[in-house]
Design an enzyme around this catalytic site. Structure first.
Site, PDB file in Angstrom:
ATOM      1  N   MET A  46       0.809  -1.219   0.000  1.00 10.06           N
ATOM      2  CA  MET A  46       0.000   0.000   0.000  1.00 10.06           C
ATOM      3  C   MET A  46       0.842   1.268   0.000  1.00 10.06           C
ATOM      4  SD  MET A  46      -1.612  -0.057   3.773  1.00 10.06           S
ATOM      5  CE  MET A  46      -0.585  -0.021   5.223  1.00 10.06           C
ATOM      6  N   HIS A 124      -1.937  -4.810  -5.907  1.00 16.42           N
ATOM      7  CA  HIS A 124      -1.448  -4.556  -4.553  1.00 16.42           C
ATOM      8  C   HIS A 124      -2.483  -4.933  -3.516  1.00 16.42           C
ATOM      9  CE1 HIS A 124      -3.668  -1.036  -2.984  1.00 16.42           C
ATOM     10  NE2 HIS A 124      -3.864  -0.769  -4.261  1.00 16.42           N
ATOM     11  N   CYS A 125      -2.008  -5.063  -2.288  1.00 21.57           N
ATOM     12  CA  CYS A 125      -2.848  -5.191  -1.106  1.00 21.57           C
ATOM     13  C   CYS A 125      -2.129  -4.398  -0.023  1.00 21.57           C
ATOM     14  CB  CYS A 125      -3.110  -6.654  -0.740  1.00 21.57           C
ATOM     15  SG  CYS A 125      -1.635  -7.684  -0.538  1.00 21.57           S
ATOM     16  N   ALA A 126      -2.238  -4.794   1.218  1.00 22.13           N
ATOM     17  CA  ALA A 126      -1.590  -4.026   2.280  1.00 22.13           C
ATOM     18  C   ALA A 126      -0.073  -4.220   2.260  1.00 22.13           C
ATOM     19  CB  ALA A 126      -2.166  -4.407   3.640  1.00 22.13           C
ATOM     20  N   SER A 132      -2.642  -9.926  -2.998  1.00 22.20           N
ATOM     21  CA  SER A 132      -2.179  -9.548  -4.336  1.00 22.20           C
ATOM     22  C   SER A 132      -1.417 -10.687  -4.999  1.00 22.20           C
ATOM     23  CB  SER A 132      -1.313  -8.289  -4.273  1.00 22.20           C
ATOM     24  OG  SER A 132      -0.238  -8.467  -3.378  1.00 22.20           O
TER      25      SER A 132
END
Length: 182
Positions: A46, A124-126, A132
């Site tokens: 992120m 993406h993710c965190a 992701s």
């Protein structure tokens, strides 16, 4: 397309989640904020996704946010503006979350984005290792006919990933489904 090994007549059995965890633990265990894991396909966290300048510097044209609507994940159509196409996947990084329902729609989005002239995709993710990574693995399996273990090893050449056990089970089910239809 044949698998990269050229032995399409032999389909190895899908490994167990325990075996996959062993493979995933191997290799480097640190990561960059973003890595190109396939031509013009990036996995990131992120901090990169929430930085429009970083996205612009990478030449990203499409963003898949696999933590859409989750805390600290600012992405949206409005956030990126008209120069970046946005696709949100409202996923929790929980072993009980059914990410598999997003495998085919996300893979199709990534495939179409990469087919556009100059297309560069950030998934993406965190943290950029579970949600992701699972979406990118599914894409490689669906559109490039990799078996799960090959997809994991391909991505691991460029980035440390670690999908949670629930996502690994869902990827195993996808692997078996794809092997049975080929």
């Amino acid at each position: 397309m044949n698998n990269p090994q050229g032995n399409s007549a032999v389909s190895p059995a899908t490994p167990s989640v325990k075996d996959l965890v062993t493979v995933l633990y191997g290799g480097k265990r640190f990561g960059n904020h973003v890595d190109e894991v396939w031509p013009n396909l990036f996995i990131g966290d992120m901090s990169v996704a929430n930085d429009r300048y970083s996205v612009w510097k990478l030449g990203i044209t499409h963003v898949v946010n696999s933590a859409h609507g989750r805390m600290h994940s600012e992405g949206s159509h409005d956030f990126y503006g008209s120069t970046v196409d946005y696709y949100g996947v409202p996923a929790d990084d929980s072993p009980s979350f059914d990410l598999s329902r997003f495998f085919f729609p996300s893979a199709e989005y990534i495939h179409n984005a990469l087919d556009t002239p100059g297309g560069r995709v950030l998934v993406h993710c965190a943290v950029g290792v579970s949600r992701s990574a699972s979406i990118v693995l599914a894409y490689l399996m669906i559109h490039h006919h990799y078996i799960l273990l090959e997809a994991i090893n391909k991505v691991k050449e460029r980035r440390w990933i670690f999908p949670n056990r629930g996502f690994l089970k869902q990827l195993c089910a996808l692997d078996m489904k794809l092997q049975n239809t080929s």
